[in-house]
Structures are given as structure tokens and as C-alpha cells.
Design a protein around this motif. Sequence first.
Motif, PDB file in Angstrom:
ATOM      1  N   GLY A 107       0.734  -1.332  -0.080  1.00 55.34           N
ATOM      2  CA  GLY A 107      -0.004  -0.100  -0.109  1.00 55.34           C
ATOM      3  C   GLY A 107       0.936   1.248   0.072  1.00 55.34           C
ATOM      4  N   ASN A 108       0.217   2.515   0.010  1.00 54.36           N
ATOM      5  CA  ASN A 108       0.972   3.686  -0.328  1.00 54.36           C
ATOM      6  C   ASN A 108       1.710   3.879   0.946  1.00 54.36           C
ATOM      7  OD1 ASN A 108      -0.113   4.358  -2.772  1.00 54.36           O
ATOM      8  ND2 ASN A 108      -1.874   5.403  -2.033  1.00 54.36           N
ATOM      9  N   SER A 109       1.293   3.577   2.202  1.00 52.63           N
ATOM     10  CA  SER A 109       1.844   3.912   3.278  1.00 52.63           C
ATOM     11  C   SER A 109       3.254   3.090   3.529  1.00 52.63           C
ATOM     12  CB  SER A 109       1.053   3.658   4.469  1.00 52.63           C
ATOM     13  OG  SER A 109       1.469   3.879   5.971  1.00 52.63           O
ATOM     14  N   ALA A 110       2.839   1.789   3.146  1.00 52.30           N
ATOM     15  CA  ALA A 110       3.867   0.988   3.363  1.00 52.30           C
ATOM     16  C   ALA A 110       5.169   1.379   2.288  1.00 52.30           C
ATOM     17  CB  ALA A 110       3.763  -0.524   2.894  1.00 52.30           C
ATOM     18  N   GLN A 111       4.686   1.713   1.054  1.00 48.56           N
ATOM     19  CA  GLN A 111       5.627   1.981   0.045  1.00 48.56           C
ATOM     20  C   GLN A 111       6.436   3.252   0.625  1.00 48.56           C
ATOM     21  OE1 GLN A 111       6.486   0.539  -2.455  1.00 48.56           O
ATOM     22  NE2 GLN A 111       8.040   2.039  -3.385  1.00 48.56           N
ATOM     23  N   LYS A 112       5.765   4.370   1.050  1.00 45.10           N
ATOM     24  CA  LYS A 112       6.564   5.548   1.490  1.00 45.10           C
ATOM     25  C   LYS A 112       7.699   5.094   2.620  1.00 45.10           C
ATOM     26  CE  LYS A 112       2.853   8.614   0.268  1.00 45.10           C
ATOM     27  NZ  LYS A 112       1.926   9.837   0.846  1.00 45.10           N
ATOM     28  N   LYS A 113       7.116   4.157   3.548  1.00 47.43           N
ATOM     29  CA  LYS A 113       7.989   3.720   4.568  1.00 47.43           C
ATOM     30  C   LYS A 113       9.281   3.133   4.012  1.00 47.43           C
ATOM     31  CE  LYS A 113       8.134   1.414   8.970  1.00 47.43           C
ATOM     32  NZ  LYS A 113       7.558   0.504  10.061  1.00 47.43           N
TER      33      LYS A 113
END
Length: 431
Positions: A184-190
Motif C-alpha cells: 500500500g501507499n503507506s508501506a511504500q513511503k516507509k
Amino acid sequence: MKKPVLIIAYYWPPAGGPGVQRWLKFATYLRQHNFDVTVVIPDNPDYPIIDQSLIDQVPEDIKYIKVPINEPSRWASSLSRKRTKKMQKGILPKSPGFLQKLMIWVRGNLFVPDARVGWKSSVLKAIHPYLLENIKPTIITTGPPHSVHLIGLDLKKKYIGFKWLADFRDPWTTIGYHKHLKIGNSAQKKHEKLEQEVLDNADLIIVTSPHTGKEFASKSKTPIQVITNGFDIQSNATTRQPDGDFTLSHVGTLLSDRNPNVLWETLSDLCKEDNSFKSDLQLQLAGNVSDEVLLSIQHYGLEKNLKQLGYLSHHEAVEVMFTSQCLLLIEINSEDTKAIIPGKIFEYFASSRPIIAIGPENADIDNLIQHTRSGQFFNYLEKQQLKKYITEKYKLYKKGNNEGQLNDHIFSYKRENLTKTLAKTIDYTWE
């Protein structure tokens, strides 16, 4: 006085696969360059592949710090051992069921950057005495799993007086399998934030391919050194054609995304056009092979020419390389895989058997094969060129002249020679 080096590596014998051999051999040969080497490894890992033969290659006097690890794969295995092992090996189904979809989502979104991230705190605690006892150590983290690099990152925030080298055997956020993990976007940003922090805080970045070096250079000003993988086996004593059938062998995992339909179609055409070729051809696959690949081979009518060898020990795999007429090297047809240089290519070089490589246009493996004059590279659209090359090799085979190649360019990839570059790189970081 010997210079202290601490290598933090998740994969270590009896784990199987080429990634294990990189730091096993560096740890072995660094000791010849006035380094005092200690290796940090998991005490109770759940490795997807085991190769007991590699234990015999570990120096008896090597120093260890063994740190327990809580592997989520053991919990997942209680639900489905077979499916979990396939996922650990990178074999992701094209049509996963509900449970598999859930496991893939959990892996991609709850374990960032990977499922071994929980090992970090235990390692930091275990190596504290080492950092107090050793003056000016060099600490090397190697990934994947890229969570190992977070250990180096935490050390940089808490300690001074050491140098940190981050070794990337594969890219991080641009690795091909990320898209299959439903991140997801949150995990990708992390992922991207952690990658950037590692790149910016390491004293030096080591990569195994020029493409990865260029990628990281565009993201960070940290110095970068390309040190490829290599080989440590005794090279083939002869370049002459081995006895037996016209055997084309692939050694290593063959996943669904790496399914070379252009190759199966070419071989099928040659079998239809020449009964002698059909009679002489043997297609050998050594390692884990996806069901989709086997179905494709069957679709093109090559199942009677196929010999599945399964997973082989390192010694057995080398024997297959030495006795094959040609060796197959297959990479996924993707922009993301141009930087991937499979570790086995270097043992392919040492085997002195002609290589037939298929991959994306402008891949780093193309340059390596040209540099060593060890075979021919084709992209997925070059069917006629591929057919012509295989035909040429078959004609040479029928005459007993399908010879291989050994030269100084190949020997430059011996692990012992590559370790000299690593030793100079370590010294460079202290200048």
C-alpha cells in the motif's frame, strides 16, 4: 595489528543459494588481507533452501556472534507449510487463494522492509560488547533482507568511531517482486524513507551491478563501489565439448515471471524442422520450477525432452554446468530487472560452457557476457537471432566442436580477486 571487520548477514550456511556464497567467501579471503573477521548470523533461522554441502566451505576458525531470531514464517507454516516455503523461495502464485492473498498482503504491508525486521533489536543488543572491545571496526551489512541495513542505520545513530558499508546484493524499492506484494501507499513511503536513510547515512554503498550503482547515485551522494558476485569453484579443466546429448541446462529457480516462452517456441520449431535435433535435445531444469513454466513446456510439446533435476547441492549443480552443451540464463523481461546479475552466471563462466541468455534489452548481464566472450545474450523479441544461435551450436555439437571459453576476463571474477577490491574499498573508507 589486524583490522576488525564485523559482517552482519542473515543468509549463511547451511542456507542454500548463490547469495550465501558472496559473504562466505569474502569472510574467508578477507582474513588474508590483515582483517580480523567476525560474522553475525541468526542462531535459529528458517531458511527456505538448505544446502548442507556449503557447511564444508566454512573456515573452522571463523568467529561468530549468533543471535536468535523469531521467524514469522514459522507461524505462517502452521497454516500452510508448503505454501509458506514457496513464498519464501519467491514462488508467488498467479491466482492465489484467499489465504495466500492474506499472507502476501501481511508480508508486504505489516513487515517493512521484510519479515526479518524483528531481528534488529536482538542484534543491536548482542553486538554491543563487540563495539566496546574493538577500536575502529568496519561494519558491513548485506541485504536482502534489507532489514539488516537498518541495524547499520541504528548503529550510526548511537555510536561513533566505526565505518559502515551497506552491501546491496539486489536493489531495494525497485526490485521486481515488490509489485507482487500488494504494498500500500503507506508501506511504500516507509520503504522509500528507509532506503533513503540507509543510502545517506552509510559511509559507502556496495552494489553488485552497474545499473544499481547508477540508481543509487541518482538518489544519494554517498560513495558507491560496484563489486559483482563471482566464483570460487575450480574452473573447468577443459573447454572441449562434453559427451552426451545436446543438453541445454538451466540451474536455479525458474519462476512464472521468468518463463521464457520465446525459448520454448524456438526449441519447438527446431524439433519440428529437424528430427535429429528433436532426438538429440535434452532440456534440463535444476532447481525450483513453477507450474506455469512446466505447463508452457508441455504446451510447446517439449515434455519428452525435459529432465527435471529438482534442487541440487552446490557440488551437483556445478557438475550439471560442466557437462551441459549450453547453459540457459533467464531474466524477467522488465525494466526493473536490468540491474539483476544472477550469482550463478559467474559459475557459468567458470564452467567454460556456452551461455544462452535471455532478458530485457540493455541488461547488465549482456555486458558481462560480451566482456567474457562466454556466449550470447538475446532480448525477448529476438526469436530469429536466438534460433540461429542455437542452430549454430547444434551444428558444432554434431561435429564435436561445441567448445567453451576460458580467459583472463573470466578469471577476474574469481572470489579471491574480488576480495582484493573489497579490501581496498574498506581501507578507502578510513582514508
